[in-house]
Design a protein around this motif. Structure first.
Motif, PDB file in Angstrom:
ATOM      1  N   GLY A  39      15.167   7.725   1.380  1.00  0.00           N
ATOM      2  CA  GLY A  39      16.573   7.727   1.013  1.00  0.00           C
ATOM      3  C   GLY A  39      17.156   6.333   1.024  1.00  0.00           C
ATOM      4  N   ALA A  40      18.190   6.156   0.229  1.00  0.00           N
ATOM      5  CA  ALA A  40      18.824   4.854   0.077  1.00  0.00           C
ATOM      6  C   ALA A  40      19.533   4.384   1.346  1.00  0.00           C
ATOM      7  N   ALA A  41      19.913   5.319   2.218  1.00  0.00           N
ATOM      8  CA  ALA A  41      20.635   4.961   3.431  1.00  0.00           C
ATOM      9  C   ALA A  41      19.705   4.380   4.500  1.00  0.00           C
ATOM     10  N   GLU A  42      18.395   4.565   4.363  1.00  0.00           N
ATOM     11  CA  GLU A  42      17.427   4.085   5.353  1.00  0.00           C
ATOM     12  C   GLU A  42      17.113   2.611   5.113  1.00  0.00           C
ATOM     13  N   PRO A  43      16.789   1.863   6.173  1.00  0.00           N
ATOM     14  CA  PRO A  43      16.386   0.466   6.003  1.00  0.00           C
ATOM     15  C   PRO A  43      15.111   0.384   5.152  1.00  0.00           C
ATOM     16  N   ALA A  44      14.977  -0.672   4.401  1.00  0.00           N
ATOM     17  CA  ALA A  44      13.840  -0.824   3.491  1.00  0.00           C
ATOM     18  C   ALA A  44      12.497  -0.764   4.223  1.00  0.00           C
ATOM     19  N   ALA A  45      12.436  -1.291   5.418  1.00  0.00           N
ATOM     20  CA  ALA A  45      11.174  -1.339   6.153  1.00  0.00           C
ATOM     21  C   ALA A  45      10.678   0.040   6.581  1.00  0.00           C
ATOM     22  N   THR A  46      11.544   1.056   6.627  1.00  0.00           N
ATOM     23  CA  THR A  46      11.125   2.374   7.080  1.00  0.00           C
ATOM     24  C   THR A  46      10.949   3.367   5.942  1.00  0.00           C
ATOM     25  N   ARG A  47      11.176   2.963   4.725  1.00  0.00           N
ATOM     26  CA  ARG A  47      11.003   3.863   3.591  1.00  0.00           C
ATOM     27  C   ARG A  47       9.538   3.960   3.216  1.00  0.00           C
ATOM     28  N   GLY A  48       9.057   5.164   3.007  1.00  0.00           N
ATOM     29  CA  GLY A  48       7.688   5.365   2.558  1.00  0.00           C
ATOM     30  C   GLY A  48       6.731   5.637   3.701  1.00  0.00           C
ATOM     31  N   LYS A  49       5.440   5.458   3.412  1.00  0.00           N
ATOM     32  CA  LYS A  49       4.411   5.768   4.405  1.00  0.00           C
ATOM     33  C   LYS A  49       3.359   4.674   4.435  1.00  0.00           C
ATOM     34  N   THR A  50       2.645   4.602   5.518  1.00  0.00           N
ATOM     35  CA  THR A  50       1.555   3.647   5.686  1.00  0.00           C
ATOM     36  C   THR A  50       0.297   4.430   6.003  1.00  0.00           C
ATOM     37  N   SER A  51      -0.775   4.177   5.272  1.00  0.00           N
ATOM     38  CA  SER A  51      -2.061   4.834   5.506  1.00  0.00           C
ATOM     39  C   SER A  51      -3.047   3.812   6.040  1.00  0.00           C
ATOM     40  N   ILE A  52      -3.723   4.159   7.130  1.00  0.00           N
ATOM     41  CA  ILE A  52      -4.735   3.282   7.720  1.00  0.00           C
ATOM     42  C   ILE A  52      -6.055   4.033   7.689  1.00  0.00           C
ATOM     43  N   ALA A  53      -6.992   3.571   6.879  1.00  0.00           N
ATOM     44  CA  ALA A  53      -8.305   4.214   6.763  1.00  0.00           C
ATOM     45  C   ALA A  53      -9.130   3.929   8.014  1.00  0.00           C
ATOM     46  N   ASP A  54     -10.015   4.865   8.340  1.00  0.00           N
ATOM     47  CA  ASP A  54     -10.887   4.704   9.497  1.00  0.00           C
ATOM     48  C   ASP A  54     -11.710   3.421   9.407  1.00  0.00           C
ATOM     49  N   VAL A  55     -12.160   3.076   8.201  1.00  0.00           N
ATOM     50  CA  VAL A  55     -12.993   1.893   8.015  1.00  0.00           C
ATOM     51  C   VAL A  55     -12.244   0.616   8.385  1.00  0.00           C
ATOM     52  N   VAL A  56     -10.929   0.619   8.274  1.00  0.00           N
ATOM     53  CA  VAL A  56     -10.124  -0.542   8.668  1.00  0.00           C
ATOM     54  C   VAL A  56     -10.264  -0.776  10.168  1.00  0.00           C
ATOM     55  N   VAL A  57     -10.133   0.283  10.952  1.00  0.00           N
ATOM     56  CA  VAL A  57     -10.263   0.176  12.408  1.00  0.00           C
ATOM     57  C   VAL A  57     -11.694  -0.214  12.779  1.00  0.00           C
ATOM     58  N   VAL A  58     -12.686   0.329  12.059  1.00  0.00           N
ATOM     59  CA  VAL A  58     -14.093  -0.008  12.314  1.00  0.00           C
ATOM     60  C   VAL A  58     -14.321  -1.509  12.135  1.00  0.00           C
ATOM     61  N   LYS A  59     -13.830  -2.062  11.039  1.00  0.00           N
ATOM     62  CA  LYS A  59     -14.048  -3.487  10.775  1.00  0.00           C
ATOM     63  C   LYS A  59     -13.327  -4.376  11.771  1.00  0.00           C
ATOM     64  N   ILE A  60     -12.102  -4.024  12.120  1.00  0.00           N
ATOM     65  CA  ILE A  60     -11.343  -4.825  13.091  1.00  0.00           C
ATOM     66  C   ILE A  60     -12.049  -4.810  14.437  1.00  0.00           C
ATOM     67  N   ALA A  61     -12.479  -3.631  14.885  1.00  0.00           N
ATOM     68  CA  ALA A  61     -13.160  -3.508  16.177  1.00  0.00           C
ATOM     69  C   ALA A  61     -14.490  -4.255  16.164  1.00  0.00           C
ATOM     70  N   GLY A  62     -15.236  -4.166  15.069  1.00  0.00           N
ATOM     71  CA  GLY A  62     -16.514  -4.864  14.965  1.00  0.00           C
ATOM     72  C   GLY A  62     -16.362  -6.370  15.029  1.00  0.00           C
ATOM     73  N   MET A  63     -15.379  -6.893  14.300  1.00  0.00           N
ATOM     74  CA  MET A  63     -15.132  -8.340  14.324  1.00  0.00           C
ATOM     75  C   MET A  63     -14.684  -8.800  15.712  1.00  0.00           C
ATOM     76  N   ALA A  64     -13.796  -8.043  16.330  1.00  0.00           N
ATOM     77  CA  ALA A  64     -13.283  -8.416  17.655  1.00  0.00           C
ATOM     78  C   ALA A  64     -14.388  -8.401  18.703  1.00  0.00           C
TER      79      ALA A  64
END
Length: 173
Positions: A39-64
Motif C-alpha cells: 500500500g501507498a501509506a507504507e514506507p518504501a522499505a517495507t513494501r513487497g517481499k524478500t526471498s532468501i534461497a537455501d543456497v544463499v545461506v549455504v554459500k555464506i556459511a561455507g565462506m565464513a
C-alpha cells in the motif's frame, strides 16, 4: 538438526502459486519468503517481499567457515574426493557449499558443517571460532536468526599428507 523452532514458508519444488493476503504470488523453489506490508501509506522499505534461497545461506556459511585459521577443508571423505577432481577440471569452480547443510525457516536457520582441521590446532577452539564467524556472517548478511551451528570434525589434515601427494615419484620421465 533441531527444527521445532523453525517455521518454514519454503516453496515447493518447481515453484508454485500461493494465495497470500488475497492475491496470488509466485514463490521461488527452495527459498524463504518474508512478506512486508503493501500500500501507498507504507514506507518504501517495507513494501513487497524478500526471498532468501537455501543456497544463499549455504554459500555464506561455507565462506565464513573457510575464513577461520585451522580449517583445512570442508566436507566428508567422498565429497572432498569428488571436489578435488572437480577442482582439477579446466573451467571447474570450487564448491563453497561443500560440507554445509542448512534448514531455513521464515525468520530462523539452522546449519550443519563438516570440516577438516589442520593437525596441531585445538579442535574445540577452531569449532568455537567457526561457529562464531558463521553466525555473525549469516545473521549480518541475511537478517535470519541462526538458532544453531553444529560442527562435525571429520578428519585431521597431517603435514605428511601434502608431501605424499606432491613428493611421490612418477613412473614416467
Amino acid at each position: 538438526m533441531t527444527t521445532q523452532d523453525l517455521t518454514s514458508k519454503t516453496a515447493a519444488p518447481g515453484g508454485s502459486e500461493k494465495e497470500l493476503g488475497g492475491e496470488a504470488r509466485r514463490s521461488v523453489p527452495g527459498a524463504t519468503t518474508v512478506s512486508g506490508a503493501t500500500g501507498a501509506a507504507e514506507p518504501a522499505a517495507t513494501r513487497g517481499k524478500t526471498s532468501i534461497a537455501d543456497v544463499v545461506v549455504v554459500k555464506i556459511a561455507g565462506m565464513a567457515a573457510r575464513e577461520i585459521p585451522g580449517v583445512f577443508d570442508m566436507g566428508g571423505g567422498l565429497s572432498r574426493t569428488i571436489g578435488a577432481v572437480r577442482d582439477r577440471v579446466p573451467g571447474g569452480r570450487p564448491n563453497v557449499g561443500r560440507g554445509v547443510k542448512v534448514e531455513v525457516g521464515e525468520r530462523q536457520t539452522a546449519i550443519d558443517l563438516d570440516i577438516v582441521v589442520e593437525y596441531g590446532v585445538p579442535i574445540t577452539d577452531v569449532a568455537h571460532d567457526v561457529r562464531e564467524n558463521v553466525i555473525a556472517a549469516v545473521e549480518r548478511i541475511t537478517g535470519l536468526e541462526v538458532v544453531e551451528v553444529n560442527v562435525a570434525v571429520n578428519d585431521v589434515h597431517l603435514p605428511e599428507d601434502d608431501a605424499a601427494e606432491s613428493g611421490g615419484e612418477t613412473r614416467v620421465e
